[in-house]
Write an enzyme that holds these catalytic residues in place. Structure first.
Site, PDB file in Angstrom:
ATOM      1  N   GLU A  93       0.837  -1.311   0.008  1.00 53.45           N
ATOM      2  CA  GLU A  93       0.079  -0.036  -0.073  1.00 53.45           C
ATOM      3  C   GLU A  93       0.940   1.196   0.042  1.00 53.45           C
ATOM      4  OE1 GLU A  93      -3.230   0.143  -0.444  1.00 53.45           O
ATOM      5  OE2 GLU A  93      -3.754  -1.757  -0.143  1.00 53.45           O
ATOM      6  N   SER A 364     -40.311 -16.256  54.956  1.00 54.59           N
ATOM      7  CA  SER A 364     -39.441 -16.251  56.138  1.00 54.59           C
ATOM      8  C   SER A 364     -37.915 -16.163  55.750  1.00 54.59           C
ATOM      9  CB  SER A 364     -39.805 -17.877  56.635  1.00 54.59           C
ATOM     10  OG  SER A 364     -40.986 -17.747  57.173  1.00 54.59           O
TER      11      SER A 364
END
Length: 665
Positions: A93, A364
C-alpha cells in the site's frame, strides 16, 4: 551594439521579474503551507472516533456478548498484530510510509502519467495516511470538497500523530469485505483466529483484500485473491522484508477459510447481559450510542461455569410445560460480584428480569435479618419465648393479627431463637418483631442493602413486604462475609476503544454489622439443615439435609404465591424465587420444592472441585462455641440425649447447665 545592450537589459529585467515572481510564488506557497500547518496545529488532533463493536467479557476473559451495527469492528494495538501483516500492508500500500508527510509526490506524479497514458484510472497514489483519513470520514463520494477535506485531514493526522498511531488506526478501520472492518475482525472472519496469530501467507492474503473487497475476497474469487496474495508477497520480497524462500513457502501454503463471524452475542446469560447494559447507562453514565458502537471492552463479573450450571439446573428442575417462573442470582459474598443470573425460564418469551426487577414477598427468608437485629439488642441463640397460637393486638390495640405456623404446629411451650429459626416458627418471629419495635426491622433491612419500601406492620416479620432477589442475596452476603458492606456488582471495569480504563468498580469494606454477631447469625442459619433441632416441627431443610456435602447456612420462605430459598458458604451465596408472574397461588407440593431444589443443585455443582477452604466457616475472634440442649437453650450435660454446638458472642453464652434429664425425663 546598442541593440545588444537593450536586449541584455531586457533579458536581465525579465530574469529579475521571473526571479521576483518565483520568490513571491515560493513565499506564497510557503505562507500557505505554513498557514495550513499552523491552522492544523491550532485545530489539534482530529477526532478518531469511529463505530466499533463493544465486547463483553466474563471473569475468565471469554467473550459473552457483543453490540454492533452489523459491522464487526474491534480495535487492537499494533503490537497485537502479526508483524507479517504490518510488513505486508506497507509493502503493497505505501512503501515510503515512514518517509513522507502524508503525500507521496513521486507516486502521485507517476499515477498521473500512467492514468493519462491509458486515458483511465489504472493506478492510485493514496498513501496510508490518506486512506485512513478517508476511512475516518466514512464517506466515499468523489466531490472536490471531500477530496480537499480528506487532504487537510491527512495533514492534521501527520502533524498530530506519529506514524505508528496512524498505521494502527488504518489497520483497524479498513474494510475487508463481508462486514469485517479492521484486521482483527477480518482475521476472525476469514481464519477464525486473532490478528496476532496470522501467518505470513494469511497476512499476505488479507493485505490484498482492501484494494477491492468485492473482487479480492477469497470467498468471492479464490483465483483473484490468490493472484493478489502473490503480488503482496512479491512486493514484500522487493522491499527486503522477506526472502525469496519465505515468499515461495507462503505462496505454497494451503489456507483454510472459515468465512464466519464469531457470534459474540452468546445464547447464555441474556438476563445478565441486559443487567450489564443497564449498569453501563446508570452506574457508568454512558449513552446508548457509546455502549453500542463505542468499541468498549466491558469486563463483567459473570462466572461462565456457574452460569452454565444455573441454566442447566433451572432447565432440568422446572418442566417446560409449567407456567412457573423464577429469579435466580449468585454472588461472591466478599466482593458483591454477581457470578450467575437467570431472570426467567425463557428470555425469548419474556425478557423481564425477575432476579433484578420483580418485587415479591420474601416470606420467612426475611427472618435472619430480624434475628440479627435481635442479637444486637441482647437476644442470643438461647433466648426463649413461647410458641402457641396467638392473636396480637397493635395500633393501640385497635387492630389484631393472628399468624399461623406451617400446618398449624406449635410448641405450646418455650423454644429458643435457634430452634425458632430452624423450624421457621412464625409466632416467635412476630413476638420478636413487636418486642423490638416495628421500625427496627425496616431500618435493619436498609442496612442490609434492601431498598424497596417496607411497611411497619406485625406481618413484616413474616416477609409480607416485597423485595428483589438480588436485594435478598446482597443481605445474605453481608452475613456471609462477616458484616461488611457489599452491593451487587455486574461490571468490574470498562475500557474505551484505546484501552483506557474509564470505569472500575470500587470495593467498599465498610463494616456495617458486628462481625461476631454476623457469624453467630450464620451459624444459626445452618440449623435449617440440622435434623437434631427437630422438636415439635421438622426443620425446613430436612428434605435437603441428606443431599448436602458440606455445611451451608440458609433459609427458605414461602407465601401462598411465592417460594424462596437463599443461603451461602463463605465463598458463594445464591438466592432463588419461584412462582407465577400474576401471583397465582402455588398449590402443588412439587412446585413448592422448585426453589430449594434449584438452590441446592446449584450450590453442590458450583462448589465441586473448588478448594475446601473457600467454603469453610471460620469463627472470628469474639465468639465462643458451647454445647447446647436445643430444647431449652441451656448448656448440655452428658445426660442430654441431643446437643448442638452453638456459637455465641463471647460473654453471652449461657452458664446454666441443663438438668431436665437428671431423672430420665
Amino acid at each position: 551594439m546598442e541593440a545588444e545592450t537593450r536586449m541584455r537589459r531586457r533579458k536581465w529585467r525579465n530574469f529579475r521579474l521571473f526571479a521576483f515572481t518565483s520568490i513571491l510564488a515560493v513565499g506564497a506557497v510557503g505562507m500557505i503551507l505554513f498557514s495550513l500547518y499552523l491552522y492544523a496545529k491550532i485545530l489539534g488532533p482530529p477526532p478518531l472516533a469511529i463505530p466499533q463493536s463493544t465486547l463483553y467479557y466474563a471473569n475468565d476473559g471469554s467473550v459473552i456478548g457483543e453490540s454492533n451495527s452489523g459491522e464487526k469492528r474491534y480495535w487492537v494495538k499494533l503490537e497485537d498484530m502479526s508483524p507479517d501483516t504490518i510488513k505486508a500492508v506497507i509493502a503493497i500500500e505505501d512503501r515510503t510510509f515512514y518517509n513522507h508527510y502524508g503525500f507521496d509526490v513521486k507516486r502521485i506524479g507517476g499515477a498521473v502519467l500512467a492514468n493519462a497514458k491509458e486515458m483511465r484510472k489504472v493506478q492510485g497514489a493514496s498513501t496510508i495516511t490518506q486512506q485512513y483519513a478517508r476511512n475516518l470520514f466514512l464517506t466515499m463520494d468523489k466531490t472536490w470538497k471531500r477530496k480537499i477535506s480528506e487532504a487537510f485531514y491527512a495533514i492534521r493526522l501527520e502533524i498530530n500523530y506519529d506514524k505508528n498511531q496512524i498505521l494502527e488506526g488504518y489497520l483497524n478501520t479498513i474494510s475487508y469485505g463481508h462486514g469485517a472492518y479492521g484486521i482483527e475482525a477480518a482475521s476472525e472472519f476469514y481464519f477464525g483466529k486473532s490478528a496476532k496469530e496470522l501467518s505470513l501467507a494469511e497476512s499476505a492474503m488479507l493485505s490484498g483484500i482492501p484494494k477491492g473487497p468485492g473482487i479480492y475476497s477469497p470467498l468471492i474469487s479464490l483465483e483473484k485473491a490468490k493472484n493478489r496474495q502473490l503480488l503482496v508477497l512479491k512486493s514484500m520480497q522487493e522491499t527486503g522484508t522477506i526472502s525469496k524462500e519465505e515468499a515461495r513457502a507462503a505462496a505454497e501454503e494451503k489456507l483454510v477459510f472459515t468465512g464466519e463471524h464469531l457470534h459474540h452475542r452468546a445464547e447464555s446469560a441474556p438476563y445478565f447481559y441486559d443487567a450489564v447494559r443497564k449498569e453501563l447507562l446508570t452506574s457508568v453514565g454512558l449513552d446508548e450510542r457509546s455502549i453500542a458502537l463505542g468499541g468498549l471492552k466491558v469486563y463483567t463479573t459473570l462466572d461462565s461455569r456457574q452460569q452454565e450450571i444455573a441454566e442447566k439446573v433451572v432447565a432440568e428442575t422446572i418442566p417446560e410445560s409449567s407456567d412457573m417462573q423464577l429469579g435466580f442470582a449468585a454472588m461472591d459474598p466478599k466482593t458483591g460480584f454477581v457470578t450467575a443470573l437467570v431472570g426467567g425460564k425463557d428470555y425469548k418469551e419474556s425478557p423481564f428480569n425477575r432476579a433484578t426487577q420483580a418485587v415479591r414477598q420474601p416470606g420467612s427468608t426475611i427472618k435472619p435479618l430480624l434475628y440479627y437485629a435481635a442479637l444486637e439488642r441482647g437476644f442470643t441463640p438461647s433466648t426463649m419465648m413461647r410458641s402457641e397460637l396467638t392473636t396480637f393486638k397493635y395500633d393501640d390495640e385497635k387492630a389484631e393479627y393472628a399468624p399461623h405456623n406451617f400446618n398449624n404446629k406449635y410448641a405450646d411451650g418455650e423454644i429458643t431463637m435457634a430452634q425458632a429459626l430452624a423450624v421457621s416458627d412464625n409466632i416467635y418471629a412476630v413476638k420478636t418483631h413487636l418486642f423490638l419495635g416495628q421500625d427496627v426491622l425496616v431500618d435493619t433491612a436498609k442496612r442490609f442493602g434492601i431498598t424497596t419500601d417496607m411497611k411497619k406492620v406485625p406481618s413484616l416479620a413474616l416477609g409480607t413486604s416485597g423485595v428483589k432477589v438480588v436485594e435478598l442475596l446482597n443481605a445474605y452476603s453481608m452475613i456471609a462475609n462477616g458484616g461488611k458492606k457489599v452491593e451487587p456488582v455486574f461490571i468490574q471495569k470498562v475500557e474505551d476503544s484505546r484501552g483506557k480504563v474509564i470505569y472500575e468498580a470500587k470495593q467498599n469494606n465498610e463494616q456495617i454489622l458486628k462481625r461476631d454477631l454476623a457469624y453467630v447469625m450464620s451459624q444459626m442459619m445452618t440449623g435449617m439443615f440440622d435434623v437434631k433441632l427437630n422438636g415439635y416441627a421438622t426443620v425446613t431443610g430436612a428434605s435437603m439435609a441428606d443431599q448436602t456435602s458440606r455445611i451451608y447456612a440458609g433459609k427458605s420462605g414461602s407465601t401462598k404465591s411465592d417460594s424462596w430459598m437463599a443461603g451461602f458458604t463463605p465463598g458463594i451465596a445464591a438466592a432463588v424465587w419461584t412462582g407465577y408472574d400474576k401471583g397465582d397461588e402455588i398449590t402443588l407440593s412439587a412446585d413448592k420444592q422448585y426453589a430449594k431444589n434449584i438452590w441446592l443443585k446449584f450450590m453442590e455443582r458450583s462448589i465441586k472441585g473448588q478448594p475446601e477452604e473457600f467454603h469453610i466457616f471460620k469463627p472470628p475472634t469474639g465468639v465462643v462455641a458451647v454445647p447446647i440442649d436445643p430444647e431449652n437453650g441451656k448448656l448440655a450435660s452428658d445426660l442430654c440425649p441431643v446437643f448442638r454446638l452453638t456459637y455465641f458472642a463471647t460473654g453471652t453464652e449461657p452458664d446454666e447447665i441443663c438438668t431436665d434429664h437428671l431423672f430420665g425425663r
